[in-house]
Design a protein around this motif. Sequence first.
Motif, PDB file in Angstrom:
ATOM      1  N   ASP A  79       0.813  -1.211   0.000  1.00  0.00           N
ATOM      2  CA  ASP A  79       0.000   0.000   0.000  1.00  0.00           C
ATOM      3  C   ASP A  79       0.847   1.263   0.000  1.00  0.00           C
ATOM      4  O   ASP A  79       0.369   2.328  -0.417  1.00  0.00           O
ATOM      5  N   ASN A  80       2.076   1.193   0.482  1.00  0.00           N
ATOM      6  CA  ASN A  80       2.954   2.370   0.484  1.00  0.00           C
ATOM      7  C   ASN A  80       3.974   2.291  -0.641  1.00  0.00           C
ATOM      8  O   ASN A  80       5.127   2.709  -0.509  1.00  0.00           O
ATOM      9  N   ARG A  81       3.549   1.752  -1.765  1.00  0.00           N
ATOM     10  CA  ARG A  81       4.398   1.607  -2.949  1.00  0.00           C
ATOM     11  C   ARG A  81       4.967   2.960  -3.403  1.00  0.00           C
ATOM     12  O   ARG A  81       6.168   3.073  -3.674  1.00  0.00           O
ATOM     13  N   ALA A  82       4.112   3.978  -3.478  1.00  0.00           N
ATOM     14  CA  ALA A  82       4.568   5.287  -3.964  1.00  0.00           C
ATOM     15  C   ALA A  82       5.668   5.852  -3.071  1.00  0.00           C
ATOM     16  O   ALA A  82       6.665   6.420  -3.562  1.00  0.00           O
ATOM     17  N   GLU A  83       5.516   5.695  -1.777  1.00  0.00           N
ATOM     18  CA  GLU A  83       6.527   6.170  -0.825  1.00  0.00           C
ATOM     19  C   GLU A  83       7.859   5.456  -1.044  1.00  0.00           C
ATOM     20  O   GLU A  83       8.928   6.082  -1.045  1.00  0.00           O
ATOM     21  N   LEU A  84       7.808   4.135  -1.239  1.00  0.00           N
ATOM     22  CA  LEU A  84       9.031   3.365  -1.430  1.00  0.00           C
ATOM     23  C   LEU A  84       9.703   3.698  -2.767  1.00  0.00           C
ATOM     24  O   LEU A  84      10.932   3.759  -2.853  1.00  0.00           O
ATOM     25  N   LEU A  85       8.923   3.903  -3.800  1.00  0.00           N
ATOM     26  CA  LEU A  85       9.492   4.296  -5.100  1.00  0.00           C
ATOM     27  C   LEU A  85      10.277   5.594  -4.961  1.00  0.00           C
ATOM     28  O   LEU A  85      11.374   5.747  -5.535  1.00  0.00           O
ATOM     29  N   LYS A  86       9.735   6.521  -4.190  1.00  0.00           N
ATOM     30  CA  LYS A  86      10.417   7.798  -3.981  1.00  0.00           C
ATOM     31  C   LYS A  86      11.704   7.612  -3.185  1.00  0.00           C
ATOM     32  O   LYS A  86      12.746   8.205  -3.514  1.00  0.00           O
ATOM     33  N   ILE A  87      11.651   6.780  -2.146  1.00  0.00           N
ATOM     34  CA  ILE A  87      12.838   6.534  -1.310  1.00  0.00           C
ATOM     35  C   ILE A  87      13.976   5.950  -2.135  1.00  0.00           C
ATOM     36  O   ILE A  87      15.153   6.329  -1.973  1.00  0.00           O
ATOM     37  N   PHE A  88      13.635   5.043  -3.055  1.00  0.00           N
ATOM     38  CA  PHE A  88      14.677   4.373  -3.837  1.00  0.00           C
ATOM     39  C   PHE A  88      14.957   5.065  -5.174  1.00  0.00           C
ATOM     40  O   PHE A  88      15.697   4.536  -6.005  1.00  0.00           O
ATOM     41  N   VAL A  98       8.684  -2.219 -12.066  1.00  0.00           N
ATOM     42  CA  VAL A  98       9.198  -2.574 -10.743  1.00  0.00           C
ATOM     43  C   VAL A  98       8.052  -3.142  -9.916  1.00  0.00           C
ATOM     44  O   VAL A  98       7.074  -2.453  -9.631  1.00  0.00           O
ATOM     45  N   SER A  99       8.166  -4.394  -9.544  1.00  0.00           N
ATOM     46  CA  SER A  99       7.109  -5.054  -8.777  1.00  0.00           C
ATOM     47  C   SER A  99       7.200  -4.688  -7.300  1.00  0.00           C
ATOM     48  O   SER A  99       8.230  -4.197  -6.812  1.00  0.00           O
ATOM     49  N   ASP A 100       6.130  -4.943  -6.580  1.00  0.00           N
ATOM     50  CA  ASP A 100       6.146  -4.743  -5.126  1.00  0.00           C
ATOM     51  C   ASP A 100       7.167  -5.657  -4.464  1.00  0.00           C
ATOM     52  O   ASP A 100       7.790  -5.295  -3.457  1.00  0.00           O
ATOM     53  N   GLU A 101       7.331  -6.849  -5.009  1.00  0.00           N
ATOM     54  CA  GLU A 101       8.329  -7.789  -4.460  1.00  0.00           C
ATOM     55  C   GLU A 101       9.750  -7.231  -4.586  1.00  0.00           C
ATOM     56  O   GLU A 101      10.577  -7.383  -3.692  1.00  0.00           O
ATOM     57  N   LYS A 102      10.029  -6.570  -5.720  1.00  0.00           N
ATOM     58  CA  LYS A 102      11.338  -5.949  -5.910  1.00  0.00           C
ATOM     59  C   LYS A 102      11.562  -4.838  -4.893  1.00  0.00           C
ATOM     60  O   LYS A 102      12.648  -4.699  -4.312  1.00  0.00           O
ATOM     61  N   LEU A 103      10.528  -4.053  -4.641  1.00  0.00           N
ATOM     62  CA  LEU A 103      10.632  -2.999  -3.634  1.00  0.00           C
ATOM     63  C   LEU A 103      10.887  -3.580  -2.253  1.00  0.00           C
ATOM     64  O   LEU A 103      11.624  -3.000  -1.447  1.00  0.00           O
ATOM     65  N   LEU A 104      10.286  -4.710  -1.968  1.00  0.00           N
ATOM     66  CA  LEU A 104      10.507  -5.357  -0.676  1.00  0.00           C
ATOM     67  C   LEU A 104      11.964  -5.819  -0.547  1.00  0.00           C
ATOM     68  O   LEU A 104      12.592  -5.658   0.506  1.00  0.00           O
ATOM     69  N   LYS A 113      16.311  -5.941   9.506  1.00  0.00           N
ATOM     70  CA  LYS A 113      15.205  -6.437  10.321  1.00  0.00           C
ATOM     71  C   LYS A 113      14.187  -5.351  10.690  1.00  0.00           C
ATOM     72  O   LYS A 113      13.122  -5.651  11.240  1.00  0.00           O
ATOM     73  N   GLU A 114      14.502  -4.090  10.394  1.00  0.00           N
ATOM     74  CA  GLU A 114      13.526  -3.014  10.602  1.00  0.00           C
ATOM     75  C   GLU A 114      12.519  -2.938   9.458  1.00  0.00           C
ATOM     76  O   GLU A 114      11.557  -2.170   9.514  1.00  0.00           O
ATOM     77  N   THR A 115      12.739  -3.718   8.404  1.00  0.00           N
ATOM     78  CA  THR A 115      11.897  -3.647   7.211  1.00  0.00           C
ATOM     79  C   THR A 115      10.415  -3.871   7.482  1.00  0.00           C
ATOM     80  O   THR A 115       9.568  -3.114   6.980  1.00  0.00           O
ATOM     81  N   PRO A 116      10.013  -4.908   8.237  1.00  0.00           N
ATOM     82  CA  PRO A 116       8.570  -5.158   8.416  1.00  0.00           C
ATOM     83  C   PRO A 116       7.792  -3.933   8.884  1.00  0.00           C
ATOM     84  O   PRO A 116       6.676  -3.691   8.425  1.00  0.00           O
ATOM     85  N   ALA A 117       8.384  -3.164   9.798  1.00  0.00           N
ATOM     86  CA  ALA A 117       7.691  -1.986  10.317  1.00  0.00           C
ATOM     87  C   ALA A 117       7.570  -0.873   9.281  1.00  0.00           C
ATOM     88  O   ALA A 117       6.769   0.055   9.465  1.00  0.00           O
ATOM     89  N   LYS A 118       8.335  -0.975   8.197  1.00  0.00           N
ATOM     90  CA  LYS A 118       8.303   0.053   7.144  1.00  0.00           C
ATOM     91  C   LYS A 118       7.265  -0.261   6.067  1.00  0.00           C
ATOM     92  O   LYS A 118       7.016   0.574   5.195  1.00  0.00           O
ATOM     93  N   LEU A 119       6.695  -1.446   6.093  1.00  0.00           N
ATOM     94  CA  LEU A 119       5.825  -1.901   5.007  1.00  0.00           C
ATOM     95  C   LEU A 119       4.352  -1.845   5.411  1.00  0.00           C
ATOM     96  O   LEU A 119       4.006  -2.055   6.578  1.00  0.00           O
ATOM     97  N   ARG A 120       3.511  -1.598   4.405  1.00  0.00           N
ATOM     98  CA  ARG A 120       2.059  -1.614   4.604  1.00  0.00           C
ATOM     99  C   ARG A 120       1.421  -2.355   3.456  1.00  0.00           C
ATOM    100  O   ARG A 120       1.800  -2.168   2.305  1.00  0.00           O
ATOM    101  N   GLY A 121       0.452  -3.189   3.778  1.00  0.00           N
ATOM    102  CA  GLY A 121      -0.218  -3.954   2.738  1.00  0.00           C
ATOM    103  C   GLY A 121      -0.361  -5.414   3.122  1.00  0.00           C
ATOM    104  O   GLY A 121      -0.367  -5.790   4.297  1.00  0.00           O
TER     105      GLY A 121
END
Length: 639
Positions: A79-88, A98-104, A113-121
């Motif tokens: 759900d926060n795909r747009a935010e992650l695209l901007k970060i990267f 670019v798939s959501d899996e690639k962003l993950l 290990k902080e990744t889970p808290a950064k993701l939504r969806g």
Amino acid sequence: MSAIFGRINFNGQPISAETVGILSEKMSMWGPQGIEILSRIDFFLGYACQSFDYESKYAKMPLENRNSGQAMTASARLDNRAELLKIFGISFPESFHVSDEKLLFLSFEKWGKETPAKLRGDWAFAHWDYRQKKLFLARDQIGNTGLFYTYQQGCFIFSTDLAMIAEMPGFKCQLDEEVLAKHLSFHSPSPEKTIWRNIFYLLPAHFLQADSSDFKTTKYWDIQSVESLKLNSPDEYFERFRVLFKAAVNRRMSSSKPIGTQLSSGLDSSAVTALAAEQALAQGRKIYAFTSVPIFPADHLAPGTIANEWAIAHTLVDKYPNIEHIPIRADDISPIKALRENVKIHKTPFSAIGNYYWAYSLHLTAQKLGIANMLTGQQGNGGISWNGGRDRIFCLFHQGKWTEGLRSLKKTCSFENIGWYRAFKAHILRPLLKPSIDGFTAFFSKKKYPEEGFSAINPAFSRKMDLPQKIPKFERNGFLSPDEERERTITPNAIVGGPIHQKIGAFFKMGIWDPTVDLDLLEFCLAVPNKIFNYSGGNRMLIRQGMEGILPPEIQWNPKRGKQAVDIVPRLLLKPNEVEDEIFRISQSNAAIEYLDFTAIKVAWDKIKKSQGNLPHSSEVLLLLRGLQIGIFLEQLVD
């Protein structure tokens, strides 16, 4: 939604190509677009691809970074795909590939290990550092996903599919008899336990870390950690709720293929359907809404509820003409056949067995119409349509907040148009006296445990498991605070509901999404003060007021709850030979005889037959269906 699976041999033993091939074949249902494998001598990661939107077509999993010695398999709808695209720093033109899996994958490289808290969806992933020999698994906070695992003799196995692990070549799988006993007696086992000993759920909002010596799980998000929100007026809460809810629904409608919704007469599913129809109308599209309806007269079987939800649900069509409303009569599948089909799909027993037949028919109908994304409101009760807590007024008095309690009681009288006596009886006397009355009744009961008389458990098996000691004769829990009730409403649904919906989606080749657990929306609802949910003495007022002008008044202010599967008894009696053949067939199984009380099952069936269809969805029905479900499971297990 796609699935993930894999095996890590921490003991260094090689994994044969034959084993990888067998497991890939077992995951074929999950991957109509193909199975991809990344393997080395002592590990493999798998990905079963099932795409429903544009971005998922570009999902290339598993991914590997050979320079760092890291690999990942993941399934995601972010759900926060747009935010992650901007970060990267991924441009708009590049983002289409670019798939959501690639962003993950990029997220884990950045945050670890902080990744889970950064993701939504809705997501789950497994990351393997094959140089450091460290494994990291995680799943979303509360989405429609599932992830199971086992760790035995230096071998770690994980999968979206529980059955794949249980059927792993060379893996000796045993029933967890305590889980089976509790399931038969309508008690929940420990949250992480499955029907199989040593195979566990990875719980929602948890990650797991494993190495050659051990593993541990960590909770990274909690509904109790959400801070309260204070806005200037009730209208501000209602407006922000409306904005977030619309966004949650829109994010789950990205597919160009047909969209479906599961529609009842209730607030949650109706609101999801209305917002989906509103969005589709703006795009010049229609949506399909599916509503379960009885095929027998049923009002007398569930007084005080809505036994046939069609008429109220259909008021949405008058407001949104782009809804094609489809009744699910479920006359194409009997309750007994549905039991068999669901055990075949899940290969484990689950609750809500009375709804299997219409749910199966609904998804089958949707599949024939080419539905790619199915929207539900399944988990809305603790979030968008929270009632503020059944015992909230009593809690105010218990906490010494007499003025606030009296004010709330007065508002309730006005809203519900009832007198002080009825309000006092419902909101004060019931929570005050009911625990003592229940305890008194249980104390003088001759039952060995509360479920005796409507459980299909074999008494000898119950004694073997020492069930009366593991399940107290009666529990004086007293009243529940709003926070306790909310926790008990949200968490169990997330643990079991996610894996169920993900597997049903895989079987019927569709994504099943629940906007009501969108994390932005849910965290907002958790932050809203309880007084907003009980605005003006009402209940579930956040969604009622928030959907003003979106829902028709017949739904928005409907005080009654709908009830599905009301006519299950006449449906069973429509094919009595089928029921009796099933009882007989299962009674020939040695495994079933060990665990089930066939005398109790037959007595329940006799009562159902004598009712001539005038029996509601009762304890006899639950006993019969739960017993047959377990029997079918054990029978198929032996086969």
